[in-house]
Design a protein around this motif. Structure first.
Motif, PDB file in Angstrom:
ATOM      1  N   GLY A 177       0.803  -1.213   0.000  1.00  0.00           N
ATOM      2  CA  GLY A 177       0.000   0.000   0.000  1.00  0.00           C
ATOM      3  C   GLY A 177       0.839   1.267   0.000  1.00  0.00           C
ATOM      4  N   LEU A 178       2.165   1.114  -0.088  1.00  0.00           N
ATOM      5  CA  LEU A 178       3.064   2.273  -0.080  1.00  0.00           C
ATOM      6  C   LEU A 178       3.375   2.709  -1.507  1.00  0.00           C
ATOM      7  N   TRP A 179       3.547   4.013  -1.671  1.00  0.00           N
ATOM      8  CA  TRP A 179       3.993   4.530  -2.955  1.00  0.00           C
ATOM      9  C   TRP A 179       5.451   4.142  -3.178  1.00  0.00           C
ATOM     10  N   VAL A 180       5.798   3.913  -4.426  1.00  0.00           N
ATOM     11  CA  VAL A 180       7.165   3.570  -4.809  1.00  0.00           C
ATOM     12  C   VAL A 180       7.695   4.671  -5.724  1.00  0.00           C
ATOM     13  N   VAL A 181       8.904   5.137  -5.433  1.00  0.00           N
ATOM     14  CA  VAL A 181       9.544   6.150  -6.267  1.00  0.00           C
ATOM     15  C   VAL A 181      10.857   5.604  -6.800  1.00  0.00           C
ATOM     16  N   GLU A 182      11.250   6.125  -7.955  1.00  0.00           N
ATOM     17  CA  GLU A 182      12.489   5.704  -8.588  1.00  0.00           C
ATOM     18  C   GLU A 182      13.323   6.933  -8.927  1.00  0.00           C
ATOM     19  N   PRO A 183      14.636   6.888  -8.672  1.00  0.00           N
ATOM     20  CA  PRO A 183      15.494   8.010  -9.090  1.00  0.00           C
ATOM     21  C   PRO A 183      15.399   8.207 -10.597  1.00  0.00           C
ATOM     22  N   GLU A 184      15.297   9.448 -11.013  1.00  0.00           N
ATOM     23  CA  GLU A 184      15.116   9.747 -12.433  1.00  0.00           C
ATOM     24  C   GLU A 184      16.457  10.088 -13.085  1.00  0.00           C
ATOM     25  N   PHE A 185      16.663   9.524 -14.266  1.00  0.00           N
ATOM     26  CA  PHE A 185      17.884   9.765 -15.026  1.00  0.00           C
ATOM     27  C   PHE A 185      17.518  10.131 -16.457  1.00  0.00           C
ATOM     28  N   ASP A 186      18.403  10.888 -17.108  1.00  0.00           N
ATOM     29  CA  ASP A 186      18.133  11.252 -18.494  1.00  0.00           C
ATOM     30  C   ASP A 186      18.637  10.140 -19.417  1.00  0.00           C
ATOM     31  N   GLY A 187      18.560  10.384 -20.710  1.00  0.00           N
ATOM     32  CA  GLY A 187      18.941   9.364 -21.684  1.00  0.00           C
ATOM     33  C   GLY A 187      20.408   9.001 -21.643  1.00  0.00           C
ATOM     34  N   ASN A 188      21.232   9.867 -21.052  1.00  0.00           N
ATOM     35  CA  ASN A 188      22.666   9.601 -20.955  1.00  0.00           C
ATOM     36  C   ASN A 188      23.063   8.993 -19.611  1.00  0.00           C
ATOM     37  N   GLY A 189      22.052   8.653 -18.794  1.00  0.00           N
ATOM     38  CA  GLY A 189      22.341   8.048 -17.503  1.00  0.00           C
ATOM     39  C   GLY A 189      22.715   9.035 -16.414  1.00  0.00           C
ATOM     40  N   ARG A 190      22.544  10.330 -16.680  1.00  0.00           N
ATOM     41  CA  ARG A 190      22.839  11.336 -15.670  1.00  0.00           C
ATOM     42  C   ARG A 190      21.591  11.633 -14.843  1.00  0.00           C
ATOM     43  N   ARG A 191      21.801  11.980 -13.598  1.00  0.00           N
ATOM     44  CA  ARG A 191      20.688  12.296 -12.721  1.00  0.00           C
ATOM     45  C   ARG A 191      19.891  13.492 -13.262  1.00  0.00           C
ATOM     46  N   THR A 192      18.572  13.410 -13.164  1.00  0.00           N
ATOM     47  CA  THR A 192      17.719  14.524 -13.563  1.00  0.00           C
ATOM     48  C   THR A 192      17.668  15.514 -12.407  1.00  0.00           C
ATOM     49  N   LEU A 193      18.268  16.674 -12.621  1.00  0.00           N
ATOM     50  CA  LEU A 193      18.396  17.673 -11.583  1.00  0.00           C
ATOM     51  C   LEU A 193      17.547  18.889 -11.893  1.00  0.00           C
ATOM     52  N   ALA A 194      17.250  19.649 -10.851  1.00  0.00           N
ATOM     53  CA  ALA A 194      16.518  20.906 -11.015  1.00  0.00           C
ATOM     54  C   ALA A 194      16.822  21.787  -9.823  1.00  0.00           C
ATOM     55  N   ILE A 195      16.571  23.070 -10.004  1.00  0.00           N
ATOM     56  CA  ILE A 195      16.622  24.020  -8.895  1.00  0.00           C
ATOM     57  C   ILE A 195      15.194  24.441  -8.603  1.00  0.00           C
ATOM     58  N   ILE A 196      14.812  24.368  -7.339  1.00  0.00           N
ATOM     59  CA  ILE A 196      13.456  24.716  -6.927  1.00  0.00           C
ATOM     60  C   ILE A 196      13.516  25.759  -5.822  1.00  0.00           C
ATOM     61  N   HIS A 197      12.417  26.473  -5.655  1.00  0.00           N
ATOM     62  CA  HIS A 197      12.291  27.400  -4.529  1.00  0.00           C
ATOM     63  C   HIS A 197      11.860  26.601  -3.306  1.00  0.00           C
ATOM     64  N   LEU A 198      12.366  26.989  -2.134  1.00  0.00           N
ATOM     65  CA  LEU A 198      12.047  26.228  -0.932  1.00  0.00           C
ATOM     66  C   LEU A 198      10.582  26.328  -0.543  1.00  0.00           C
ATOM     67  N   ASP A 199       9.865  27.292  -1.092  1.00  0.00           N
ATOM     68  CA  ASP A 199       8.430  27.377  -0.820  1.00  0.00           C
ATOM     69  C   ASP A 199       7.685  26.149  -1.323  1.00  0.00           C
ATOM     70  N   CYS A 200       8.283  25.407  -2.256  1.00  0.00           N
ATOM     71  CA  CYS A 200       7.643  24.211  -2.811  1.00  0.00           C
ATOM     72  C   CYS A 200       7.781  23.003  -1.889  1.00  0.00           C
ATOM     73  N   VAL A 201       8.672  23.076  -0.908  1.00  0.00           N
ATOM     74  CA  VAL A 201       8.954  21.929  -0.048  1.00  0.00           C
ATOM     75  C   VAL A 201       7.880  21.823   1.019  1.00  0.00           C
ATOM     76  N   ALA A 202       7.242  20.652   1.103  1.00  0.00           N
ATOM     77  CA  ALA A 202       6.200  20.433   2.103  1.00  0.00           C
ATOM     78  C   ALA A 202       6.791  20.002   3.436  1.00  0.00           C
TER      79      ALA A 202
END
Length: 201
Positions: free
Chosen positions: A131-156
């Motif tokens: 009953g638990l959600w499952v998450v997977e680390p996201e990578f691009d087509g070259n096998g590099r981690r999918t990164l982003a910069i976010i504002h901390l207001d988005c963090v719950a």
């Protein structure tokens, strides 16, 4: 990739209602930044916790770490819930991100508190057995981690993940600090405390 990610993040701050996402914009059309960047090893998440002992409508706070030298022994990069659609409750309105860096800067007289994150994307439905959600680390087509910069207001708030173990044995010398790098998928643990149980549906 940090300079490019920062320029695309600033583009989104300048054009909040832009119909074209920053990833589809030519980098030369994104703002440049040449000021100071201040790095922090943790951030504090504050949220309402109606089910807490403090009573209905009470506030709760917790610290989320992103420290390259935690206790002068190993790196600690915590995971957290990031709201991507506040109109949808539970995991369907959020993704999990791993905090690689907390930092702040001032851009056009606005002070911005940000995080560089690696995304962990949820599967379509919770796991049938747990009953638990499952998450997977996201990578691009070259096998590099999918990164982003976010504002901390988005963090719950902070998230707690459990590895989805495979059929192989874990080496005896495996260090727990490598847990978030060693597995292909993770359960989002809603039983770590009652706040998580209320948040994840």
């Amino acid at each position: 990739m940090f300079p490019e990610l920062l320029r695309r993040f600033l583009y989104e701050r300048v054009y909040l209602n832009a119909e074209i996402p920053s990833t589809d914009i030519d980098l030369d059309d994104c703002p440049c930044f040449s000021g100071n960047i201040y790095v922090y090893h943790s951030a504090i998440a504050r949220f309402y916790a109606p089910s807490d002992l403090c009573g209905s409508g009470g506030m709760y706070r917790e610290r989320i770490h992103s420290n390259p030298n935690w206790k002068q022994e190993y790196a600690r990069r915590d995971t957290m819930f990031v709201a991507v659609n506040p109109d949808i409750e539970g995991m369907q309105g959020m993704v999990i991100a791993r905090a690689l860096l907390f930092f702040s800067l001032t851009f056009r007289d606005e002070q911005l508190s940000c995080a560089l994150v690696h995304w962990l994307v949820p599967q379509d439905q919770p796991d049938e057995d747990t009953g638990l959600w499952v998450v997977e680390p996201e990578f691009d087509g070259n096998g590099r981690r999918t990164l982003a910069i976010i504002h901390l207001d988005c963090v719950a708030r902070a998230a707690h993940l459990l590895p989805v173990y495979g059929p192989s044995f874990i080496p005896e010398d495996f260090h727990f600090s490598d847990s978030l790098d060693a597995f292909r998928a993770y359960f989002v643990n809603r039983h770590i405390d009652h706040h998580s149980h209320d948040l994840i549906k």
